[in-house]
Design a protein around this motif. Structure first.
Motif, PDB file in Angstrom:
ATOM      1  N   SER A 170      16.917  18.636 -66.912  1.00 21.63           N
ATOM      2  CA  SER A 170      17.237  17.216 -67.078  1.00 21.63           C
ATOM      3  C   SER A 170      15.909  16.225 -66.770  1.00 21.63           C
ATOM      4  N   LEU A 171      16.030  15.211 -67.380  1.00 24.80           N
ATOM      5  CA  LEU A 171      15.011  14.150 -67.295  1.00 24.80           C
ATOM      6  C   LEU A 171      14.482  14.012 -65.681  1.00 24.80           C
ATOM      7  N   ALA A 172      15.919  13.699 -65.007  1.00 28.77           N
ATOM      8  CA  ALA A 172      15.733  13.314 -63.693  1.00 28.77           C
ATOM      9  C   ALA A 172      15.052  14.527 -62.770  1.00 28.77           C
ATOM     10  N   ASP A 173      14.932  15.739 -63.242  1.00 31.43           N
ATOM     11  CA  ASP A 173      14.505  16.746 -62.495  1.00 31.43           C
ATOM     12  C   ASP A 173      12.889  16.592 -62.785  1.00 31.43           C
ATOM     13  N   LEU A 174      12.333  15.909 -63.490  1.00 31.32           N
ATOM     14  CA  LEU A 174      10.956  15.819 -63.891  1.00 31.32           C
ATOM     15  C   LEU A 174      10.482  14.351 -63.600  1.00 31.32           C
ATOM     16  N   ALA A 175      11.343  13.396 -62.406  1.00 30.98           N
ATOM     17  CA  ALA A 175      10.918  12.335 -62.240  1.00 30.98           C
ATOM     18  C   ALA A 175       9.523  12.269 -61.513  1.00 30.98           C
ATOM     19  N   GLU A 176       9.118  13.307 -60.788  1.00 36.68           N
ATOM     20  CA  GLU A 176       7.756  13.257 -60.074  1.00 36.68           C
ATOM     21  C   GLU A 176       6.810  13.887 -60.819  1.00 36.68           C
ATOM     22  N   ASP A 177       7.027  14.323 -61.964  1.00 39.66           N
ATOM     23  CA  ASP A 177       5.770  15.026 -62.959  1.00 39.66           C
ATOM     24  C   ASP A 177       5.028  13.883 -63.508  1.00 39.66           C
ATOM     25  N   ALA A 178       3.898  14.171 -63.762  1.00 40.99           N
ATOM     26  CA  ALA A 178       2.866  13.471 -64.742  1.00 40.99           C
ATOM     27  C   ALA A 178       3.347  13.665 -66.228  1.00 40.99           C
ATOM     28  N   TRP A 179       3.414  12.459 -67.175  1.00 42.98           N
ATOM     29  CA  TRP A 179       3.851  12.703 -68.368  1.00 42.98           C
ATOM     30  C   TRP A 179       2.775  12.221 -69.140  1.00 42.98           C
ATOM     31  N   PHE A 180       2.491  13.001 -70.344  1.00 40.57           N
ATOM     32  CA  PHE A 180       1.879  12.508 -71.442  1.00 40.57           C
ATOM     33  C   PHE A 180       2.918  11.856 -72.662  1.00 40.57           C
ATOM     34  N   VAL A 181       2.408  10.725 -72.883  1.00 40.28           N
ATOM     35  CA  VAL A 181       3.363   9.754 -73.577  1.00 40.28           C
ATOM     36  C   VAL A 181       2.489   9.201 -74.811  1.00 40.28           C
ATOM     37  N   THR A 182       2.835   9.601 -76.243  1.00 40.10           N
ATOM     38  CA  THR A 182       2.104   9.087 -77.105  1.00 40.10           C
ATOM     39  C   THR A 182       2.175   7.430 -77.365  1.00 40.10           C
ATOM     40  N   PRO A 183       1.384   6.875 -78.156  1.00 42.93           N
ATOM     41  CA  PRO A 183       1.501   5.278 -78.166  1.00 42.93           C
ATOM     42  C   PRO A 183       2.821   5.008 -79.125  1.00 42.93           C
ATOM     43  N   ASP A 184       2.853   3.499 -79.041  1.00 38.07           N
ATOM     44  CA  ASP A 184       3.842   2.872 -80.029  1.00 38.07           C
ATOM     45  C   ASP A 184       3.653   3.443 -81.357  1.00 38.07           C
ATOM     46  N   ASP A 185       5.043   3.835 -82.014  1.00 37.70           N
ATOM     47  CA  ASP A 185       4.954   4.307 -83.316  1.00 37.70           C
ATOM     48  C   ASP A 185       5.585   3.308 -84.156  1.00 37.70           C
ATOM     49  N   GLY A 186       5.837   1.888 -83.667  1.00 37.73           N
ATOM     50  CA  GLY A 186       6.353   1.118 -84.669  1.00 37.73           C
ATOM     51  C   GLY A 186       7.834   1.235 -85.106  1.00 37.73           C
ATOM     52  N   ALA A 187       8.365   2.343 -84.519  1.00 39.19           N
ATOM     53  CA  ALA A 187       9.738   2.514 -85.026  1.00 39.19           C
ATOM     54  C   ALA A 187      10.775   2.929 -83.588  1.00 39.19           C
ATOM     55  N   GLY A 188      10.128   2.523 -82.465  1.00 37.45           N
ATOM     56  CA  GLY A 188      10.962   2.823 -81.174  1.00 37.45           C
ATOM     57  C   GLY A 188      10.396   3.294 -80.060  1.00 37.45           C
ATOM     58  N   TRP A 189       9.463   4.382 -80.439  1.00 36.61           N
ATOM     59  CA  TRP A 189       8.719   4.993 -79.284  1.00 36.61           C
ATOM     60  C   TRP A 189       7.564   4.402 -78.847  1.00 36.61           C
ATOM     61  N   PRO A 190       7.231   4.364 -77.539  1.00 32.63           N
ATOM     62  CA  PRO A 190       7.908   5.051 -76.477  1.00 32.63           C
ATOM     63  C   PRO A 190       9.171   4.361 -75.802  1.00 32.63           C
ATOM     64  N   GLY A 191       9.671   3.479 -76.481  1.00 33.73           N
ATOM     65  CA  GLY A 191      10.678   2.857 -75.841  1.00 33.73           C
ATOM     66  C   GLY A 191      12.153   3.582 -75.471  1.00 33.73           C
ATOM     67  N   VAL A 192      12.270   4.493 -76.366  1.00 30.47           N
ATOM     68  CA  VAL A 192      13.563   5.056 -76.287  1.00 30.47           C
ATOM     69  C   VAL A 192      13.237   6.230 -75.227  1.00 30.47           C
ATOM     70  N   PHE A 193      11.828   6.539 -75.122  1.00 31.55           N
ATOM     71  CA  PHE A 193      11.742   7.545 -73.887  1.00 31.55           C
ATOM     72  C   PHE A 193      11.752   6.881 -72.566  1.00 31.55           C
ATOM     73  N   TYR A 194      11.281   5.459 -72.375  1.00 34.50           N
ATOM     74  CA  TYR A 194      11.573   4.925 -71.111  1.00 34.50           C
ATOM     75  C   TYR A 194      13.080   4.517 -70.778  1.00 34.50           C
ATOM     76  N   THR A 195      13.683   4.214 -71.936  1.00 33.61           N
ATOM     77  CA  THR A 195      15.010   3.707 -71.634  1.00 33.61           C
ATOM     78  C   THR A 195      15.954   5.022 -71.121  1.00 33.61           C
ATOM     79  N   ALA A 196      15.524   6.150 -71.793  1.00 32.11           N
ATOM     80  CA  ALA A 196      16.069   7.542 -71.298  1.00 32.11           C
ATOM     81  C   ALA A 196      15.840   7.732 -69.838  1.00 32.11           C
TER      82      ALA A 196
END
Length: 332
Positions: free
Chosen positions: A187-213
């Motif tokens: 679950s995402l909640a189980d990874l709350a304390e982990d460091a994340w690699f996140v790719t930049p804005d793709d102009g289609a909704g990412w990473p917004g959908v990730f942060y919303t989740a």
């Protein structure tokens, strides 16, 4: 009732129009008829698909998934019977193809060369799906493989057409020594304390959908490394224990990395074939779509974590079909 194509058209019209009245006008139905159809569809599926408000209607999270599937099913139905001879479709030309970071690109291009040897693909790597749309609108490219997300479908002018290739779940890549390495799903909640690699804005909704989740799971990622590199580099850093990352379901793990499905499947991505209508006829578009679909099937067959997830989720024994979406419905 059984879902029919006319029901799917109602859902798509509602999502596009944002109101029952405007959708009814587009479809040529009365407003009460559209409202009644929506109510019947929601009763059949067992969940609300749209939120009603003074400003109109908008898809619920589940509704966005269903609409994404409906679009792909309608595109596939529209293409039934449209098949050109392999030696004539798009013959004698260069096809300018832009593609985002999609693992199916190489398989698509190689299949297209085999199927249509007279077509010479010229491939451009374009990270942002929004930029691919711009290039199509400008006439700088003929076709593209882009990405979008349920409820945030690709938007473009009438000069451009698009068709979904596949809607797939996002998975997560963990170091092999991670505390959750043996879990069937994470679950995402189980990874709350982990460091994340996140790719930049793709102009289609990412990473917004990730942060919303993540917000829905009750946390904001503690550390986010903005990363724009190739997949091998990303997996190597994960293998070193430097963080975790959302990854495509078909990614092949390297030693010291494990790929896990996310519990509840909070993140989905759709890959889309888009083309400029004046540059790509329906026969070439169909050939491109079939090549991309076949490339995805091969990738899925080589991803045991995806096969296991699909078997558990849909009770199927083979690899997930391209376009197979949540709740067992097919699309694309």
């Amino acid at each position: 009732m059984e879902l029919e194509l006319r029901h799917l058209r109602v859902l798509c019209a509602l999502a596009d129009a944002g109101s029952v009245g405007r959708a009814a006008s587009v479809l040529g139905y009365s407003q009460p008829a559209v409202s009644t159809q929506l109510q019947r569809i929601e009763r059949h599926l067992g969940e609300p698909l749209f939120e009603r408000g003074s400003a109109g209607v908008r898809p619920t999270p589940y509704g966005a998934e269903v609409v994404a599937q409906a679009r792909d099913v309608l595109a596939r139905a529209n293409a039934i019977g449209r098949r050109a001879p392999a030696d004539t479709a798009g013959a004698g030309r260069t096809l300018r193809l832009a593609a985002t970071n999609s693992p199916m690109l190489s398989g698509t291009v190689s299949r297209l060369r085999t199927r249509l040897p007279a077509v010479s693909p010229a491939v451009s790597s374009v990270y942002a799906s929004s930029r691919i749309v711009e290039l199509l609108e400008e006439g700088a490219v003929d076709a593209g493989i882009a990405a979008d997300y349920p409820g945030m479908e690709l938007r473009h002018s009438a000069a451009v057409a698009h068709r979904g290739i596949v809607t797939e779940p996002d998975f997560v890549a963990l170091p092999a020594r991670h505390r959750l390495k043996d879990a069937d799903q994470v679950s995402l909640a189980d990874l709350a304390e982990d460091a994340w690699f996140v790719t930049p804005d793709d102009g289609a909704g990412w990473p917004g959908v990730f942060y919303t989740a993540c917000a829905a799971a009750g946390f904001t990622p503690r550390t986010a490394h903005e990363f724009l590199g190739d997949q091998a580099q990303l997996l190597s850093m994960i293998a070193e224990g430097l963080g975790v990352s959302v990854v495509q379901a078909t990614v092949r793990p390297i030693p010291h990395v494990v790929i896990k499905p996310l519990a509840g499947t909070p993140l989905w991505c759709r890959y889309v074939l888009a083309w400029r209508r004046t540059a790509v006829d329906e026969h070439l578009a169909e050939a491109l779509h079939q090549c991309a679909t076949a490339a995805y099937r091969e990738l899925a067959a080589q991803a045991p974590h995806l096969r296991t997830w699909a078997a558990r989720t849909w009770n199927v024994t083979g690899p997930p079909e391209p376009g197979r979406g949540p709740h067992g419905a097919t699309a694309g």
